[in-house]
Write a protein that holds these residues in place. Structure first.
Motif, PDB file in Angstrom:
ATOM      1  N   ARG A  20       0.852  -1.190   0.000  1.00  0.00           N
ATOM      2  CA  ARG A  20       0.000   0.000   0.000  1.00  0.00           C
ATOM      3  C   ARG A  20       0.888   1.241   0.000  1.00  0.00           C
ATOM      4  NH1 ARG A  20      -5.185  -1.699   2.852  1.00  0.00           N
ATOM      5  NH2 ARG A  20      -5.569   0.504   3.178  1.00  0.00           N
ATOM      6  N   LEU A  21       0.493   2.229  -0.785  1.00  0.00           N
ATOM      7  CA  LEU A  21       1.208   3.491  -0.846  1.00  0.00           C
ATOM      8  C   LEU A  21       0.315   4.593  -0.297  1.00  0.00           C
ATOM      9  CD1 LEU A  21       2.943   3.425  -4.356  1.00  0.00           C
ATOM     10  CD2 LEU A  21       4.005   3.137  -2.117  1.00  0.00           C
ATOM     11  N   GLN A  22       0.872   5.411   0.579  1.00  0.00           N
ATOM     12  CA  GLN A  22       0.119   6.555   1.058  1.00  0.00           C
ATOM     13  C   GLN A  22      -0.019   7.592  -0.047  1.00  0.00           C
ATOM     14  OE1 GLN A  22       2.220   7.992   4.492  1.00  0.00           O
ATOM     15  NE2 GLN A  22       0.949   6.825   5.903  1.00  0.00           N
ATOM     16  N   PRO A  23      -1.189   8.194  -0.150  1.00  0.00           N
ATOM     17  CA  PRO A  23      -1.305   9.307  -1.100  1.00  0.00           C
ATOM     18  C   PRO A  23      -0.412  10.459  -0.641  1.00  0.00           C
ATOM     19  CG  PRO A  23      -3.239   9.201   0.315  1.00  0.00           C
ATOM     20  CD  PRO A  23      -2.430   7.969   0.606  1.00  0.00           C
ATOM     21  N   THR A  24       0.060  11.228  -1.572  1.00  0.00           N
ATOM     22  CA  THR A  24       1.022  12.286  -1.267  1.00  0.00           C
ATOM     23  C   THR A  24       0.504  13.625  -1.748  1.00  0.00           C
ATOM     24  OG1 THR A  24       2.843  10.711  -1.507  1.00  0.00           O
ATOM     25  CG2 THR A  24       3.398  13.052  -1.531  1.00  0.00           C
ATOM     26  N   ILE A  25       0.526  14.623  -0.860  1.00  0.00           N
ATOM     27  CA  ILE A  25       0.253  16.005  -1.259  1.00  0.00           C
ATOM     28  C   ILE A  25       1.602  16.653  -1.529  1.00  0.00           C
ATOM     29  CG2 ILE A  25      -0.838  18.177  -0.614  1.00  0.00           C
ATOM     30  CD1 ILE A  25      -2.564  16.643   1.358  1.00  0.00           C
ATOM     31  N   MET A  26       1.893  16.878  -2.798  1.00  0.00           N
ATOM     32  CA  MET A  26       3.205  17.389  -3.177  1.00  0.00           C
ATOM     33  C   MET A  26       3.398  18.836  -2.738  1.00  0.00           C
ATOM     34  SD  MET A  26       4.338  14.665  -4.492  1.00  0.00           S
ATOM     35  CE  MET A  26       5.886  15.285  -5.131  1.00  0.00           C
ATOM     36  N   SER A  27       2.332  19.630  -2.793  1.00  0.00           N
ATOM     37  CA  SER A  27       2.447  21.030  -2.394  1.00  0.00           C
ATOM     38  C   SER A  27       1.070  21.562  -2.043  1.00  0.00           C
ATOM     39  CB  SER A  27       3.067  21.887  -3.510  1.00  0.00           C
ATOM     40  OG  SER A  27       2.214  21.896  -4.657  1.00  0.00           O
ATOM     41  N   ALA A  28       1.066  22.612  -1.210  1.00  0.00           N
ATOM     42  CA  ALA A  28      -0.161  23.312  -0.833  1.00  0.00           C
ATOM     43  C   ALA A  28       0.170  24.790  -0.717  1.00  0.00           C
ATOM     44  CB  ALA A  28      -0.708  22.774   0.492  1.00  0.00           C
ATOM     45  N   ASN A  29      -0.487  25.615  -1.521  1.00  0.00           N
ATOM     46  CA  ASN A  29      -0.180  27.045  -1.477  1.00  0.00           C
ATOM     47  C   ASN A  29      -1.402  27.866  -1.861  1.00  0.00           C
ATOM     48  OD1 ASN A  29       0.006  27.808  -4.528  1.00  0.00           O
ATOM     49  ND2 ASN A  29       1.207  25.927  -4.349  1.00  0.00           N
ATOM     50  N   PHE A  30      -1.348  29.145  -1.504  1.00  0.00           N
ATOM     51  CA  PHE A  30      -2.447  30.074  -1.770  1.00  0.00           C
ATOM     52  C   PHE A  30      -2.182  30.946  -2.994  1.00  0.00           C
ATOM     53  CE2 PHE A  30      -3.137  28.853   2.593  1.00  0.00           C
ATOM     54  CZ  PHE A  30      -4.513  28.778   2.694  1.00  0.00           C
ATOM     55  N   GLY A  31      -1.025  30.857  -3.571  1.00  0.00           N
ATOM     56  CA  GLY A  31      -0.758  31.515  -4.844  1.00  0.00           C
ATOM     57  C   GLY A  31      -0.625  33.020  -4.792  1.00  0.00           C
ATOM     58  N   GLY A  32      -0.519  33.620  -3.616  1.00  0.00           N
ATOM     59  CA  GLY A  32      -0.366  35.069  -3.552  1.00  0.00           C
ATOM     60  C   GLY A  32      -0.867  35.622  -2.241  1.00  0.00           C
ATOM     61  N   PRO A  33      -0.885  36.968  -2.108  1.00  0.00           N
ATOM     62  CA  PRO A  33      -1.337  37.585  -0.859  1.00  0.00           C
ATOM     63  C   PRO A  33      -2.791  37.216  -0.543  1.00  0.00           C
ATOM     64  CG  PRO A  33      -0.222  39.182  -2.267  1.00  0.00           C
ATOM     65  CD  PRO A  33      -0.436  37.960  -3.096  1.00  0.00           C
ATOM     66  N   VAL A  34      -3.066  37.042   0.754  1.00  0.00           N
ATOM     67  CA  VAL A  34      -4.410  36.704   1.218  1.00  0.00           C
ATOM     68  C   VAL A  34      -4.907  37.857   2.085  1.00  0.00           C
ATOM     69  CG1 VAL A  34      -5.807  35.085   2.537  1.00  0.00           C
ATOM     70  CG2 VAL A  34      -3.896  34.247   1.141  1.00  0.00           C
ATOM     71  N   ALA A  35      -6.079  38.391   1.776  1.00  0.00           N
ATOM     72  CA  ALA A  35      -6.650  39.514   2.523  1.00  0.00           C
ATOM     73  C   ALA A  35      -7.881  39.053   3.302  1.00  0.00           C
ATOM     74  CB  ALA A  35      -7.030  40.653   1.580  1.00  0.00           C
ATOM     75  N   GLU A  36      -8.068  39.624   4.478  1.00  0.00           N
ATOM     76  CA  GLU A  36      -9.233  39.278   5.293  1.00  0.00           C
ATOM     77  C   GLU A  36     -10.523  39.620   4.553  1.00  0.00           C
ATOM     78  OE1 GLU A  36      -9.242  41.566   8.888  1.00  0.00           O
ATOM     79  OE2 GLU A  36      -9.390  43.489   7.851  1.00  0.00           O
ATOM     80  N   GLY A  37     -11.521  38.745   4.704  1.00  0.00           N
ATOM     81  CA  GLY A  37     -12.826  39.002   4.123  1.00  0.00           C
ATOM     82  C   GLY A  37     -12.932  38.770   2.634  1.00  0.00           C
ATOM     83  N   ALA A  38     -11.861  38.323   1.996  1.00  0.00           N
ATOM     84  CA  ALA A  38     -11.864  38.124   0.542  1.00  0.00           C
ATOM     85  C   ALA A  38     -11.717  36.644   0.219  1.00  0.00           C
ATOM     86  CB  ALA A  38     -10.731  38.916  -0.113  1.00  0.00           C
ATOM     87  N   PRO A  39     -12.432  36.141  -0.808  1.00  0.00           N
ATOM     88  CA  PRO A  39     -12.284  34.735  -1.193  1.00  0.00           C
ATOM     89  C   PRO A  39     -10.855  34.437  -1.653  1.00  0.00           C
ATOM     90  CG  PRO A  39     -14.230  35.716  -2.211  1.00  0.00           C
ATOM     91  CD  PRO A  39     -13.430  36.846  -1.618  1.00  0.00           C
ATOM     92  N   VAL A  40     -10.367  33.249  -1.289  1.00  0.00           N
ATOM     93  CA  VAL A  40      -9.032  32.823  -1.677  1.00  0.00           C
ATOM     94  C   VAL A  40      -9.089  31.344  -2.033  1.00  0.00           C
ATOM     95  CG1 VAL A  40      -8.346  32.206   0.676  1.00  0.00           C
ATOM     96  CG2 VAL A  40      -6.597  32.859  -0.972  1.00  0.00           C
ATOM     97  N   LEU A  41      -8.174  30.895  -2.898  1.00  0.00           N
ATOM     98  CA  LEU A  41      -8.112  29.497  -3.316  1.00  0.00           C
ATOM     99  C   LEU A  41      -6.857  28.841  -2.759  1.00  0.00           C
ATOM    100  CD1 LEU A  41      -9.247  29.486  -7.075  1.00  0.00           C
ATOM    101  CD2 LEU A  41     -10.508  28.652  -5.087  1.00  0.00           C
ATOM    102  N   LEU A  42      -7.059  27.721  -2.054  1.00  0.00           N
ATOM    103  CA  LEU A  42      -5.942  26.865  -1.651  1.00  0.00           C
ATOM    104  C   LEU A  42      -5.754  25.818  -2.744  1.00  0.00           C
ATOM    105  CD1 LEU A  42      -3.873  25.711   0.360  1.00  0.00           C
ATOM    106  CD2 LEU A  42      -5.744  24.424   1.396  1.00  0.00           C
ATOM    107  N   THR A  43      -4.556  25.767  -3.314  1.00  0.00           N
ATOM    108  CA  THR A  43      -4.269  24.850  -4.417  1.00  0.00           C
ATOM    109  C   THR A  43      -3.417  23.688  -3.913  1.00  0.00           C
ATOM    110  OG1 THR A  43      -4.372  26.637  -6.044  1.00  0.00           O
ATOM    111  CG2 THR A  43      -3.225  24.622  -6.690  1.00  0.00           C
ATOM    112  N   LEU A  44      -3.914  22.460  -4.153  1.00  0.00           N
ATOM    113  CA  LEU A  44      -3.221  21.244  -3.707  1.00  0.00           C
ATOM    114  C   LEU A  44      -2.772  20.437  -4.917  1.00  0.00           C
ATOM    115  CD1 LEU A  44      -5.732  20.127  -0.918  1.00  0.00           C
ATOM    116  CD2 LEU A  44      -3.703  21.567  -0.670  1.00  0.00           C
TER     117      LEU A  44
END
Length: 267
Positions: A52-76
């Protein structure tokens, strides 16, 4: 089945989609058409253990500045050597602890160009640690943690519809008259807002609605500055306005009627 393979070595590839114990049966036969006969074949059975192989998350990032109250995308970027994750009913799930008291589970996992995009809104600024778990269809889990710095956004009195400041007061006032000043600001986060009114005659008032009187008039308009700030130090650039205060002529106010005797001085 391979036919007429004449090289001395043979390399074959196969992908096992699930863990388990397998048996690989290989049969080699020599078909000699010139002799019109088949030589005896040779068969070998090889045991194969697929772990069995564990699934791997190679990277996780928000792609730029994150501001309060604004929608943001977490990319996996999720790696699956079996390719099962590409199926619309893959049985995979992603669980995210956003660090602000909210959690989210995505299932099934749908990749876009090999990536998973998950939206979120942080209500307040600060530093947050995000914990992410991915679980495959066999129940194996891969983990990753990332941090995000959410920026504070200053409050604003600008109306987003007409792009004008929501500050109201009369442009003309009479000396001695009570004047009402109002302001309405919005904050992209959930911060409390402070209003500071500073008038040119030295008077300072606070609050979204203030009332005051001007006791002097003149040709020079009265000016004031409004500063709006939030609890996290965000400040809207100060706004300066003017209004004219007109003089009110003095008037006589008659006294009450009374009866006096003739020849008596009246004060």
């Amino acid at each position: 089945q391979l036919v007429n393979y004449n090289l001395p070595f043979l390399d074959l590839e196969h992908i096992y989609r699930d863990p388990g114990q397998y048996q690989l049966s290989v049969t080699v036969a020599n078909h000699n058409s010139a002799e019109q006969a088949e030589e005896p074949s040779l068969t070998r059975v090889l045991p194969i253990s697929v772990s069995r192989l564990q699934p791997t998350i190679m990277s996780a990032n928000f792609g730029g500045p994150v501001a309060e109250g604004a929608p943001v995308l977490l990319t996996l970027d999720i790696e699956d050597p079996t390719g099962v994750i590409n199926s619309s009913t893959n049985g995979w799930s992603v669980h995210i602890i956003w660090g602000d008291g909210h959690t989210q589970t995505v299932s099934p996992v749908t990749l876009v160009s090999g990536l998973l995009h998950v939206p979120h809104i942080y209500a307040d600024d600060g530093m947050y640690m995000v914990d992410i778990n991915v679980t495959d269809d066999d129940g194996d889990v891969g983990e990753i943690q990332t941090g995000v710095h959410v920026l504070n956004v200053s409050p604003s009195t600008v109306d987003l519809v007409n792009n004008q400041h929501r500050v109201n007061f009369p442009s003309l006032a009479l000396e001695g008259q009570s004047i009402v000043f109002t302001a309405d600001a919005h904050d992209q986060g959930d911060d409390s807002i402070t209003y500071l009114w500073q008038f040119s005659d030295g008077i300072q008032l606070s609050g979204p609605i203030v009332t005051r009187k001007f006791l002097t008039s003149g040709n020079t308009p009265q000016s004031f500055t409004l500063t709006v700030s939030d609890e996290d130090g965000g400040v809207q650039p100060p706004l300066t306005y003017q209004l004219t205060v007109e003089n009110v002529p003095p008037g006589l106010v008659p006294s009450l009627n009374r009866t006096v005797k003739e020849g008596t001085a009246i004060a």
